[in-house]
Design an enzyme around this catalytic site. Structure first.
Site, PDB file in Angstrom:
ATOM      1  CE1 TYR A 248     -11.223   2.721   4.725  1.00 22.37           C
ATOM      2  CE2 TYR A 248     -11.881   5.051   5.077  1.00 22.37           C
ATOM      3  CZ  TYR A 248     -10.724   4.168   5.064  1.00 22.37           C
ATOM      4  OH  TYR A 248      -9.551   4.627   5.234  1.00 22.37           O
TER       5      TYR A 248
ATOM      6  CD1 TRP B 192      -9.321  13.569   2.208  1.00 20.27           C
ATOM      7  CD2 TRP B 192      -9.056  15.421   0.775  1.00 20.27           C
ATOM      8  NE1 TRP B 192     -10.549  14.213   2.187  1.00 20.27           N
ATOM      9  CE2 TRP B 192     -10.415  15.287   1.301  1.00 20.27           C
ATOM     10  CE3 TRP B 192      -8.514  16.122  -0.126  1.00 20.27           C
ATOM     11  CZ2 TRP B 192     -11.141  16.379   1.018  1.00 20.27           C
ATOM     12  CZ3 TRP B 192      -9.418  17.221  -0.430  1.00 20.27           C
ATOM     13  CH2 TRP B 192     -10.536  17.379   0.041  1.00 20.27           C
TER      14      TRP B 192
ATOM     15  CE1 TYR C 133       0.239   5.316   9.849  1.00 20.08           C
ATOM     16  CE2 TYR C 133       0.229   2.975   9.488  1.00 20.08           C
ATOM     17  CZ  TYR C 133       0.819   4.126   9.808  1.00 20.08           C
ATOM     18  OH  TYR C 133       2.189   4.267  10.001  1.00 20.08           O
TER      19      TYR C 133
ATOM     20  CG  LEU D 111      -4.473  -7.568   7.299  1.00 20.15           C
ATOM     21  CD1 LEU D 111      -4.587  -5.850   7.024  1.00 20.15           C
ATOM     22  CD2 LEU D 111      -3.460  -7.790   8.124  1.00 20.15           C
TER      23      LEU D 111
ATOM     24  N   GLY E 111       0.872  -1.196   0.101  1.00 22.08           N
ATOM     25  CA  GLY E 111       0.098   0.011  -0.005  1.00 22.08           C
ATOM     26  C   GLY E 111       0.892   1.414   0.193  1.00 22.08           C
ATOM     27  CD  GLN E 112      -1.847   6.022  -1.532  1.00 22.60           C
ATOM     28  OE1 GLN E 112      -1.590   6.949  -2.161  1.00 22.60           O
ATOM     29  NE2 GLN E 112      -2.992   6.020  -1.162  1.00 22.60           N
TER      30      GLN E 112
ATOM     31  CB  THR F 131     -10.148   7.374   7.806  1.00 18.10           C
ATOM     32  OG1 THR F 131     -10.717   8.155   6.827  1.00 18.10           O
ATOM     33  CG2 THR F 131     -11.189   6.452   8.617  1.00 18.10           C
TER      34      THR F 131
HETATM   35  N1  LIG Z   1      -5.855   6.310   1.216  1.00 12.74           N
HETATM   36  C1  LIG Z   1      -6.594   7.288   2.053  1.00 12.74           C
HETATM   37  O1  LIG Z   1      -6.963   8.209   1.255  1.00 12.74           O
HETATM   38  C2  LIG Z   1      -6.705   7.077   3.441  1.00 12.74           C
HETATM   39  C3  LIG Z   1      -7.265   8.331   3.945  1.00 12.74           C
HETATM   40  C4  LIG Z   1      -7.472   8.161   5.392  1.00 12.74           C
HETATM   41  C5  LIG Z   1      -6.822   6.962   6.228  1.00 12.74           C
HETATM   42  N2  LIG Z   1      -6.354   5.968   5.608  1.00 12.74           N
HETATM   43  C6  LIG Z   1      -5.820   4.987   6.325  1.00 12.74           C
HETATM   44  O2  LIG Z   1      -4.347   4.831   6.089  1.00 12.74           O
HETATM   45  C7  LIG Z   1      -3.975   3.720   6.064  1.00 12.74           C
HETATM   46  C8  LIG Z   1      -3.040   3.338   5.030  1.00 12.74           C
HETATM   47  O3  LIG Z   1      -3.644   3.348   3.821  1.00 12.74           O
HETATM   48  P1  LIG Z   1      -3.145   3.669   2.475  1.00 12.74           P
HETATM   49  O4  LIG Z   1      -3.543   4.912   1.851  1.00 12.74           O
HETATM   50  O5  LIG Z   1      -1.642   3.286   2.385  1.00 12.74           O
HETATM   51  O6  LIG Z   1      -4.230   2.492   1.732  1.00 12.74           O
HETATM   52  P2  LIG Z   1      -3.733   1.642   0.343  1.00 12.74           P
HETATM   53  O7  LIG Z   1      -2.612   2.248  -0.605  1.00 12.74           O
HETATM   54  O8  LIG Z   1      -5.067   1.092  -0.088  1.00 12.74           O
HETATM   55  O9  LIG Z   1      -3.155   0.449   0.953  1.00 12.74           O
HETATM   56  C9  LIG Z   1      -3.826  -0.513   1.854  1.00 12.74           C
HETATM   57  C10 LIG Z   1      -3.142  -1.724   1.635  1.00 12.74           C
HETATM   58  O10 LIG Z   1      -3.681  -2.735   2.282  1.00 12.74           O
HETATM   59  C11 LIG Z   1      -3.824  -3.902   1.528  1.00 12.74           C
HETATM   60  N3  LIG Z   1      -4.917  -4.752   1.977  1.00 12.74           N
HETATM   61  C12 LIG Z   1      -6.242  -4.609   1.553  1.00 12.74           C
HETATM   62  N4  LIG Z   1      -7.000  -5.595   1.923  1.00 12.74           N
HETATM   63  C13 LIG Z   1      -6.160  -6.556   2.562  1.00 12.74           C
HETATM   64  C14 LIG Z   1      -6.227  -7.809   3.275  1.00 12.74           C
HETATM   65  N5  LIG Z   1      -7.366  -8.362   3.060  1.00 12.74           N
HETATM   66  N6  LIG Z   1      -5.169  -8.423   3.733  1.00 12.74           N
HETATM   67  C15 LIG Z   1      -4.004  -7.756   3.679  1.00 12.74           C
HETATM   68  N7  LIG Z   1      -3.654  -6.478   3.080  1.00 12.74           N
HETATM   69  C16 LIG Z   1      -4.908  -5.998   2.451  1.00 12.74           C
HETATM   70  C17 LIG Z   1      -3.708  -3.530   0.030  1.00 12.74           C
HETATM   71  O11 LIG Z   1      -3.334  -4.644  -0.697  1.00 12.74           O
HETATM   72  P3  LIG Z   1      -3.190  -4.531  -2.275  1.00 12.74           P
HETATM   73  O12 LIG Z   1      -2.048  -3.721  -2.513  1.00 12.74           O
HETATM   74  O13 LIG Z   1      -3.156  -6.015  -2.510  1.00 12.74           O
HETATM   75  O14 LIG Z   1      -4.447  -3.978  -2.598  1.00 12.74           O
HETATM   76  C18 LIG Z   1      -2.873  -2.284   0.077  1.00 12.74           C
HETATM   77  O15 LIG Z   1      -1.522  -2.823  -0.071  1.00 12.74           O
HETATM   78  C19 LIG Z   1      -5.134   2.742   6.094  1.00 12.74           C
HETATM   79  O16 LIG Z   1      -5.381   2.484   7.459  1.00 12.74           O
HETATM   80  C20 LIG Z   1      -6.241   3.411   5.679  1.00 12.74           C
HETATM   81  O17 LIG Z   1      -7.436   3.276   6.302  1.00 12.74           O
HETATM   82  C21 LIG Z   1      -6.216   6.142   4.102  1.00 12.74           C
END
Ligand SMILES: NC(=O)c1ccc[n+]([C@@H]2O[C@H](COP(=O)([O-])OP(=O)(O)OC[C@H]3O[C@@H](n4cnc5c(N)ncnc54)[C@H](OP(=O)(O)O)[C@@H]3O)[C@@H](O)[C@H]2O)c1
Length: 320
Positions: free
Chosen positions: A135, A160, A109, A47, A21-22, A111
């Site tokens: 979500y 974001w 983390y 997970l 993930g990012q 949101t």
């Molecule tokens: N993205 C946002 O805008 C945002 C905003 C607020 C808070 N957050 C929080 O910040 C944290 C990091 O988010 P991010 O932006 O890095 O999100 P991301 O880029 O979507 O990464 C999430 C990762 O979780 C993995 N994932 C999804 N389902 C899974 C599962 N069943 N088992 C294992 N891994 C799984 C995904 O795997 P794949 O690579 O295989 O899909 C991805 O690598 C999270 O807790 C998110 O809720 C994110």
């Protein structure tokens, strides 16, 4: 020959989930000065398999688990609420239970979408939560389960999130801008775009403090509920963010043509700001999700720069 002066402190073992993930991708790099980082992608640790989650925490003997894995598909979660709940609530709950037993620490983390967006100023950590979508609800349940577990924890609510890799708004905007002359973007939702690299770097700063002053901070984090807001400074709308992405991209127009998708010309001429009502989505989103960062600054000394300067740095990363 140099002599050693006494036993060294045992290396810290860190388990990072969601490694592709990012935030997870960046964490593998930023956390490496602390010790052994075991970073597991979805293929290596799903997970949704709660026994595998507990096993991974035990097998790695992690002093610190950084849970960057999450079900982040906000609209899709409306039709997959059970899977979203397992990944976002039950999995962190299992990690926390294991760490409560082993004495390890969890950094997790959450949101801005735990709030309903009706406040007319920045949200602070103890403002009432009222998620508008599945979500946000499942992320809130994750927070609550961690808090109830008795483990030492820090929960970082961010917003974001973008990077030059992964699935995110920045890359969607650039893809659309290559294809279309006009982009219609929501202009009445406000938040703070936050670079995944900055989140990972702030996590390192927090982890150092947690590990070095563990007893003090554990007590403090329990007393505070352990929740902190962590976003870039400032605020913007999706439409203004899209405009800034295009402008920053154009400013880097001397990029070499071999910069892949970041070396391609853009077709876009106009960004039209539209109302949320004109862009219906399966999941409702808060109109205001700006978070106050005062607490993370007071406790950990972290103040992320303004979103726009971070965007510029992120874009410069695309230059090879
Ligand atoms: N993205 C946002 O805008 C945002 C905003 C607020 C808070 N957050 C929080 O910040 C944290 C990091 O988010 P991010 O932006 O890095 O999100 P991301 O880029 O979507 O990464 C999430 C990762 O979780 C993995 N994932 C999804 N389902 C899974 C599962 N069943 N088992 C294992 N891994 C799984 C995904 O795997 P794949 O690579 O295989 O899909 C991805 O690598 C999270 O807790 C998110 O809720 C994110």
């Amino acid at each position: 020959m140099p002599t050693t002066s006494g036993p060294e402190t045992p290396a810290v073992r860190i388990l990072v989930t969601g490694a592709n993930g990012q935030v997870g991708w960046n964490l593998q790099r930023t956390l490496s000065p602390l010790g052994d980082v075991v970073a597991l992608s979805r293929d290596q640790l799903n997970l949704s398999n709660l026994d595998a989650v507990a096993q991974a925490v035990r097998d790695t003997g992690a002093n610190l688990v950084v849970n960057a894995g999450a079900y982040t598909a906000v609209d899709k979660a409306e039709s997959e609420p059970e899977l979203a709940r397992v990944v976002n609530a039950l999995a962190p709950a299992r990690m926390a239970e294991e760490l409560a037993r082993s004495g390890g620490t969890l950094i997790h983390y959450s949101t801005d979408y735990v709030f309903d967006g009706t406040k007319d100023s920045a949200y602070v950590e103890d403002d009432p939560t009222a998620p508008l979508n599945v979500y946000g609800q499942t992320k809130l349940e994750g927070e609550q389960a961690i808090a109830a577990s008795g483990c030492a924890y820090v929960i970082l609510r961010t917003s974001w999130v973008y990077d030059i890799r992964g699935k995110n708004f920045l890359r969607t905007v650039l893809r659309l801008a290559r294809e279309r002359e006009e982009l219609r973007m929501v202009g009445d939702q406000f938040g703070a775009p936050t670079w995944a690299r900055a989140i990972a770097e702030a996590t390192l700063v927090i982890a150092v403090q947690l590990l070095r002053r563990r007893n003090t901070l554990d007590a403090q984090s329990r007393a505070d509920g352990g929740i902190f807001h962590l976003t870039a400074a400032g605020q913007t709308s999706w439409a203004e963010f899209a405009d800034a992405i295009i402008k920053e991209y154009d400013d880097c127009c001397s990029w070499p043509a071999d910069s892949g998708e970041f070396g391609q010309p853009l077709k876009v001429k106009n960004i039209v700001s539209i109302a949320t009502a004109e862009y219906p989505t399966p999941a409702k989103r808060p109109l205001n999700s700006v978070l106050s960062n005062a607490k993370v600054q007071a406790v950990f000394g972290i103040a992320l720069p303004e979103w726009r300067s971070q965007l510029r740095l992120a874009m410069q990363d695309a230059i090879r």
